[in-house]
Motif scaffolding. Sequence first.
Motif: not given
Length: 194
Positions: A116, A119-123, A161, A163-167
């Motif tokens: 992670y 990464c710039r974003v996480t999904v 969900t 930990r991530c920026d998006y789902t």
Amino acid sequence: MIIGITGGTGCGKTTLLEVVRELGGVGLDCDRIYHELLETDPTLLARIARRFPGTVEQGTLQRKKLGSLVFADPAALEDLNRITHQAVYSKVAALLTPPPDLAAIDAIALFESGLYKLCRVTVAVTAPREARLQRIMARDGVPREYALQRVRAQQDDAFFTQRCDYTLENDSDSNAFRKKCLAFCRTLEGWEHK
């Protein structure tokens, strides 16, 4: 723009990875990278053999033998993960140097492995349990009980969900989810899409 994709087996992570590739990005499947490393990286095999004697024979990992050791012993599984996560992380970091304009890393252990951080974003890709079971059974040709064991052995949706920026919820058919993935990619700030 490097996107980290994670979630349980059968949720549809590969669909998002494929969309990134269709948009001209680099798509890295960490499960595939791990299996390639088992075939091509003697250092990784040597580390596994040292920690788990008898699991590597004539340069080939004996997966069932290793599985019987690690799935019965949480500490052994943690040791194996530490060894393999390090190897996969190094390979992924090398593949992303220099950084491409768009890339995605598909990794069930995105956070545990430290990937992670690249990464710039996480999904988080999630899906209803029954849909996951049906996908696993169809994809892997396994009975329902085996698919259920695999799902139960993994982290729950909340782990991903939180930990991530998006789902992205994969709660429809494959075409609808592909459109959802495409729409998501086009909303990412800082990525110039074609």
